[in-house]
Design a protein around this motif. Sequence first.
Motif, PDB file in Angstrom:
ATOM      1  N   TRP A 138       0.824  -0.961  -0.307  1.00 49.99           N
ATOM      2  CA  TRP A 138       0.498  -0.067  -0.328  1.00 49.99           C
ATOM      3  C   TRP A 138       0.884   1.100   0.723  1.00 49.99           C
ATOM      4  O   TRP A 138       0.935   2.053  -0.618  1.00 49.99           O
ATOM      5  CB  TRP A 138      -0.710  -0.479   1.341  1.00 49.99           C
ATOM      6  CG  TRP A 138      -2.197   1.160   1.897  1.00 49.99           C
ATOM      7  CD1 TRP A 138      -3.165   0.983   0.277  1.00 49.99           C
ATOM      8  CD2 TRP A 138      -1.864   1.887   1.857  1.00 49.99           C
ATOM      9  NE1 TRP A 138      -3.706   2.309   0.494  1.00 49.99           N
ATOM     10  CE2 TRP A 138      -3.167   2.441   2.040  1.00 49.99           C
ATOM     11  CE3 TRP A 138      -1.198   2.852   2.911  1.00 49.99           C
ATOM     12  CZ2 TRP A 138      -3.073   4.098   2.910  1.00 49.99           C
ATOM     13  CZ3 TRP A 138      -1.324   3.325   3.733  1.00 49.99           C
ATOM     14  CH2 TRP A 138      -2.776   4.399   4.110  1.00 49.99           C
ATOM     15  N   ASP A 163       2.170   2.199  -2.911  1.00 53.38           N
ATOM     16  CA  ASP A 163       2.355   2.108  -4.502  1.00 53.38           C
ATOM     17  C   ASP A 163       1.645   3.709  -4.151  1.00 53.38           C
ATOM     18  O   ASP A 163       0.633   4.136  -5.107  1.00 53.38           O
ATOM     19  CB  ASP A 163       0.653   1.611  -4.030  1.00 53.38           C
ATOM     20  CG  ASP A 163       0.649   0.352  -4.608  1.00 53.38           C
ATOM     21  OD1 ASP A 163       1.311  -0.139  -5.903  1.00 53.38           O
ATOM     22  OD2 ASP A 163       0.159  -0.449  -4.580  1.00 53.38           O
ATOM     23  N   MET A 194      -0.992   4.960  -1.636  1.00 52.80           N
ATOM     24  CA  MET A 194      -1.410   5.276  -2.306  1.00 52.80           C
ATOM     25  C   MET A 194      -1.903   5.918  -0.101  1.00 52.80           C
ATOM     26  O   MET A 194      -3.278   6.577   0.564  1.00 52.80           O
ATOM     27  CB  MET A 194      -3.041   3.499  -1.439  1.00 52.80           C
ATOM     28  CG  MET A 194      -2.486   3.541  -2.701  1.00 52.80           C
ATOM     29  SD  MET A 194      -3.876   1.792  -2.751  1.00 52.80           S
ATOM     30  CE  MET A 194      -3.262   1.521  -4.652  1.00 52.80           C
ATOM     31  N   LEU A 252     -19.164   0.082  -2.517  1.00 53.55           N
ATOM     32  CA  LEU A 252     -17.590   0.353  -4.074  1.00 53.55           C
ATOM     33  C   LEU A 252     -18.560   1.282  -4.880  1.00 53.55           C
ATOM     34  O   LEU A 252     -17.720   1.739  -5.076  1.00 53.55           O
ATOM     35  CB  LEU A 252     -16.825  -0.904  -4.298  1.00 53.55           C
ATOM     36  CG  LEU A 252     -15.775  -1.756  -3.808  1.00 53.55           C
ATOM     37  CD1 LEU A 252     -16.451  -2.247  -2.390  1.00 53.55           C
ATOM     38  CD2 LEU A 252     -14.808  -2.505  -4.659  1.00 53.55           C
ATOM     39  N   THR A 279     -16.329   9.207  -5.184  1.00 54.95           N
ATOM     40  CA  THR A 279     -14.791   9.224  -5.394  1.00 54.95           C
ATOM     41  C   THR A 279     -13.932   8.464  -5.931  1.00 54.95           C
ATOM     42  O   THR A 279     -12.771   8.291  -6.555  1.00 54.95           O
ATOM     43  CB  THR A 279     -13.747  10.092  -4.484  1.00 54.95           C
ATOM     44  OG1 THR A 279     -13.705   9.871  -3.567  1.00 54.95           O
ATOM     45  CG2 THR A 279     -14.634  11.148  -4.254  1.00 54.95           C
ATOM     46  N   GLN A 280     -14.086   7.106  -5.985  1.00 53.96           N
ATOM     47  CA  GLN A 280     -13.952   5.640  -6.307  1.00 53.96           C
ATOM     48  C   GLN A 280     -12.611   5.458  -5.266  1.00 53.96           C
ATOM     49  O   GLN A 280     -11.810   5.245  -6.244  1.00 53.96           O
ATOM     50  CB  GLN A 280     -13.693   6.248  -7.695  1.00 53.96           C
ATOM     51  CG  GLN A 280     -14.577   5.568  -8.227  1.00 53.96           C
ATOM     52  CD  GLN A 280     -15.685   6.969  -8.930  1.00 53.96           C
ATOM     53  OE1 GLN A 280     -14.502   7.477 -10.332  1.00 53.96           O
ATOM     54  NE2 GLN A 280     -16.943   6.853  -8.015  1.00 53.96           N
ATOM     55  N   ALA A 281     -12.845   6.264  -4.150  1.00 56.93           N
ATOM     56  CA  ALA A 281     -11.119   6.064  -3.411  1.00 56.93           C
ATOM     57  C   ALA A 281     -11.468   4.627  -3.471  1.00 56.93           C
ATOM     58  O   ALA A 281     -10.284   3.777  -2.976  1.00 56.93           O
ATOM     59  CB  ALA A 281     -11.761   6.961  -1.529  1.00 56.93           C
ATOM     60  N   VAL A 338     -10.534   0.890  -4.592  1.00 52.78           N
ATOM     61  CA  VAL A 338     -10.480   0.989  -5.743  1.00 52.78           C
ATOM     62  C   VAL A 338     -10.460  -0.363  -6.312  1.00 52.78           C
ATOM     63  O   VAL A 338     -10.338  -0.958  -7.332  1.00 52.78           O
ATOM     64  CB  VAL A 338      -8.766   1.167  -6.024  1.00 52.78           C
ATOM     65  CG1 VAL A 338      -8.456   3.010  -5.667  1.00 52.78           C
ATOM     66  CG2 VAL A 338      -7.527   1.025  -5.072  1.00 52.78           C
ATOM     67  N   SER A 339     -10.396  -1.748  -5.278  1.00 51.83           N
ATOM     68  CA  SER A 339     -10.587  -2.887  -5.006  1.00 51.83           C
ATOM     69  C   SER A 339     -11.380  -3.096  -3.615  1.00 51.83           C
ATOM     70  O   SER A 339     -11.037  -2.305  -2.929  1.00 51.83           O
ATOM     71  CB  SER A 339     -10.008  -3.673  -5.834  1.00 51.83           C
ATOM     72  OG  SER A 339      -8.489  -3.181  -4.940  1.00 51.83           O
ATOM     73  N   ASP A 365      -7.348   4.071  -1.833  1.00 47.84           N
ATOM     74  CA  ASP A 365      -6.652   4.876  -2.082  1.00 47.84           C
ATOM     75  C   ASP A 365      -6.636   6.146  -1.415  1.00 47.84           C
ATOM     76  O   ASP A 365      -7.843   7.038  -1.217  1.00 47.84           O
ATOM     77  CB  ASP A 365      -6.315   4.822  -4.150  1.00 47.84           C
ATOM     78  CG  ASP A 365      -5.447   6.123  -3.897  1.00 47.84           C
ATOM     79  OD1 ASP A 365      -5.075   6.781  -2.961  1.00 47.84           O
ATOM     80  OD2 ASP A 365      -5.074   6.112  -5.410  1.00 47.84           O
ATOM     81  N   ARG A 395      -7.942   9.486  -2.844  1.00 50.13           N
ATOM     82  CA  ARG A 395      -8.875   9.555  -2.951  1.00 50.13           C
ATOM     83  C   ARG A 395     -10.044   9.971  -2.227  1.00 50.13           C
ATOM     84  O   ARG A 395     -10.983   9.779  -2.497  1.00 50.13           O
ATOM     85  CB  ARG A 395      -9.586   8.709  -4.155  1.00 50.13           C
ATOM     86  CG  ARG A 395      -9.102   8.848  -5.680  1.00 50.13           C
ATOM     87  CD  ARG A 395      -8.570   7.732  -6.422  1.00 50.13           C
ATOM     88  NE  ARG A 395     -10.391   8.415  -7.521  1.00 50.13           N
ATOM     89  CZ  ARG A 395     -10.621   9.510  -8.437  1.00 50.13           C
ATOM     90  NH1 ARG A 395      -9.199   9.741  -9.104  1.00 50.13           N
ATOM     91  NH2 ARG A 395     -11.712   9.292  -8.461  1.00 50.13           N
ATOM     92  N   CYS A 396      -9.637   9.460  -1.311  1.00 54.81           N
ATOM     93  CA  CYS A 396     -10.349   9.252   0.408  1.00 54.81           C
ATOM     94  C   CYS A 396     -11.050  10.779   0.319  1.00 54.81           C
ATOM     95  O   CYS A 396     -10.143  12.048   1.121  1.00 54.81           O
ATOM     96  CB  CYS A 396     -10.591   8.457   0.608  1.00 54.81           C
ATOM     97  SG  CYS A 396     -11.339   8.965   2.549  1.00 54.81           S
TER      98      CYS A 396
END
Length: 310
Positions: free
Chosen positions: A42, A45, A47, A195, A200-202, A204-205, A210, A213-214
């Motif tokens: 994490w 990456d 994040m 999800l 904001t699609q924070a 990501v899976s 992430d 984006r949060c």
Amino acid sequence: MEKTNENASVRIKEKAIELGFLDCGISATRFLAEEKDRLVKWLQDGMNGEMEYMANHLEKRIDPRLLVENSRSVISVLLNYFPSDKQIDPEAPVLSKYAFGTDYHFVMKDKLGELLQFIQSEIAPCEGRCFVDSAPVLDRAWAARAGLGWIGKNTNLISTEHGSFFFIGELIIDLELPVDDKIVRNHCGNCTRCLDACPTQALVSPFVLDARRCISYQTIENRGEIDQALKGKFENRVFGCDICQDVCPWNLKSEAHHEPAFLPDLKLMNLTKGEWNGIDKSLFNELFRNSAVKRTRFEGLKRNLKFLEE
């Protein structure tokens, strides 16, 4: 240090409930190998965004024996913050539920301090430390290992009995206690509501957030300008965000807390959209003197308000 008997754990849990905690569980201190691998990836990456402190003291984060010398047990507790009150103006900027009352760090540390004193005087002499989200401790990992819930797809700890609107804290002590030999299986199943709902699609899976984006990260942790790519996606959130918890079916179980310190100032709950946008430093200090909102400071709150209006 000699291991205490089974009754010690029962008495500690009973005392925790008496102090107002929602739940309490016990696990043995150990090196968190699986958590280390996930945390390292994490961080690699990126994040964590500007939360550089997440990369500090990595070894301590995954091994509490480096935080508390000769530690043997981690006592994890949950404290409910789900409110019965709501902000009156539906158009007013939205404050995260956890920030309605007194800063939880103060409230939980006081209760944990009392619990530690109880253990030292009524169970056995020991040394230990209280932790409330302000030291390198993986709160959710320890709570899960103590059988208090599972870490859901929204990365929050979720309890089958209580949902997820609670704070997590720990006592790490050098007393060996009987541990809770129960791991709660993941009950998320095929559900992806968190999800799907994140504006904001924070997430990501599943199980991966992430932070960059949060909304919570952007409105609290981020000290610079808010990412313009997220413009129009905050759904009127001004400090923190509860969306991934609000849509979680397990939070249908949430019941209002009974903690006086978390009761909000009625003046705060009655603020209109216009009053929020016109807030000055004097009113900010009055409303948030003992609040977690102070973390973003007056300038940060004004930045957040401006971002919502532009």
